[in-house]
Design a protein around this motif. Structure first.
Motif, mmCIF file in Angstrom:
data_model
loop_
_atom_site.group_PDB
_atom_site.id
_atom_site.type_symbol
_atom_site.label_atom_id
_atom_site.label_comp_id
_atom_site.label_asym_id
_atom_site.label_seq_id
_atom_site.Cartn_x
_atom_site.Cartn_y
_atom_site.Cartn_z
ATOM 1 N N TRP A 136 -5.785 -2.057 22.588
ATOM 2 C CA TRP A 136 -4.923 -2.315 21.435
ATOM 3 C C TRP A 136 -4.205 -3.660 21.500
ATOM 4 O O TRP A 136 -3.490 -4.032 20.567
ATOM 5 N N TYR A 155 6.844 -1.624 26.727
ATOM 6 C CA TYR A 155 6.115 -1.621 25.459
ATOM 7 C C TYR A 155 6.432 -2.872 24.634
ATOM 8 O O TYR A 155 7.586 -3.301 24.567
ATOM 9 N N ARG A 160 2.743 0.756 22.358
ATOM 10 C CA ARG A 160 1.686 0.013 23.057
ATOM 11 C C ARG A 160 2.274 -0.713 24.250
ATOM 12 O O ARG A 160 3.266 -1.437 24.125
ATOM 13 N N LEU A 165 -2.346 2.359 24.153
ATOM 14 C CA LEU A 165 -1.506 2.985 23.135
ATOM 15 C C LEU A 165 -1.180 4.411 23.558
ATOM 16 O O LEU A 165 -2.064 5.171 23.973
#
Length: 300
Positions: free
Chosen positions: A241, A192, A212, A218
């Motif tokens: 995202w 992430y 994310r 996400l």
């Protein structure tokens, strides 16, 4: 003291946090508290804050702060119309800081000050701004530090810290700026590039976070209230995202009682209002800032 509501309440809370921001710059620090040992476990009650027996997470509603490359901070209040008010000066001198996060010590929805990390060589001091006391050192081992509110079952805001190898740790807050030894609660979180959260996203009374991944997907991690396993299995929210260079949550921005998410794209700012529904936790985005938001090194 009687509670206030609405825009008046928000302004009082935001101004108090702004005063704490400025106070941190002039306060003198004391000698460092011993750094957290690298043990990924927490002993029984002797080392932990008292657990809250029935208190559910309260929806926070903080001001949004931005700090620019010159170390000057500004605050933005919710304007009561689903967006943010004009900025207010909130202090200067934040050069040499590599992480900033607001904390609610009393689980009442108000910001009670800041944790911040100073990057001094390899020391990486963590401090709390009420007195600029050094909470611990060695925090440079973490490349992501956030305070998602109370996630460990006690009554104060906590810290999530991700190490460079992807291991995730929780530090439980005592409610005075100090924190417990770390508890390892996950691994593989280096997939992430953004982690955000400051409240309950699915309406079960427990604080959640979103993360994310590097493909722009996400994910929602639902809170459990357990200090040793604070999140359940992740669920996918949506893709695309990666267009945003910053995700941050200050709680309830549009003042509807639900936790929201703020996203920055270039110099523009967008609000994803919360729904309280785990299957679709956010409404369609709404632009709340048109330009200039890329001038901030930190948003918190």
């Amino acid at each position: 003291m009687a509670k206030t509501t609405g825009r008046h309440h928000m302004r009082i809370a935001a101004r108090a946090a702004a005063a704490a921001l400025t106070a941190a710059l002039v306060a003198t620090g004391t000698s460092a508290v011993a750094a957290d040992a690298p043990q990924p476990s927490l002993g029984a009650a002797a080392d932990a804050p008292a657990a809250a027996t029935s208190a559910a997470a309260v929806t926070p509603s903080f001001a949004l702060y931005g700090t620019n490359s010159a170390g000057t901070a500004y605050s933005y209040l919710p304007n009561g119309k689903g967006g943010l008010s004009a900025r207010e000066y909130a202090g200067k001198g934040w050069l040499g800081v590599s992480a900033l996060m607001q904390v609610d010590h009393q689980n009442d929805g108000d910001s009670d000050g800041l944790w911040f990390r100073e990057t001094n060589g390899d020391m990486g001091y963590l401090k709390f701004d009420a007195s600029a006391v050094k909470i611990g050192y060695g925090w440079n081992i973490y490349n992501k530090i956030v305070s998602p509110g109370q996630i460990g079952g006690a009554a104060a805001g906590d810290i999530l810290a991700r190490a460079t190898n992807g291991d995730l740790y929780v530090y439980l807050g005592y409610g005075d700026g100090k924190v417990t030894k770390r508890i390892k609660v996950g691994y593989g979180w280096d997939i992430y590039n953004e982690i955000a959260g400051n409240g309950d996203l699915n309406g079960d009374g427990k604080n959640d976070v979103v993360a994310r991944d590097k493909a722009g997907v996400l994910w929602l991690y639902k809170g459990t209230g357990s200090q040793t396993a604070p999140f359940g299995k992740r669920t996918k929210i949506g893709s695309g995202w990666s267009q945003y260079n910053r995700l941050v949550s200050t709680g309830d921005v549009d003042l509807d009682g639900k936790t929201d998410l703020i996203a920055r794209k270039g110099g523009a700012l967008y609000l994803y209002s919360g729904t309280g529904n785990a299957a679709a936790p956010f409404k369609a985005k709404k632009q709340i800032g048109t330009s200039g938001w890329d001038s901030y090194k930190f948003l918190f």
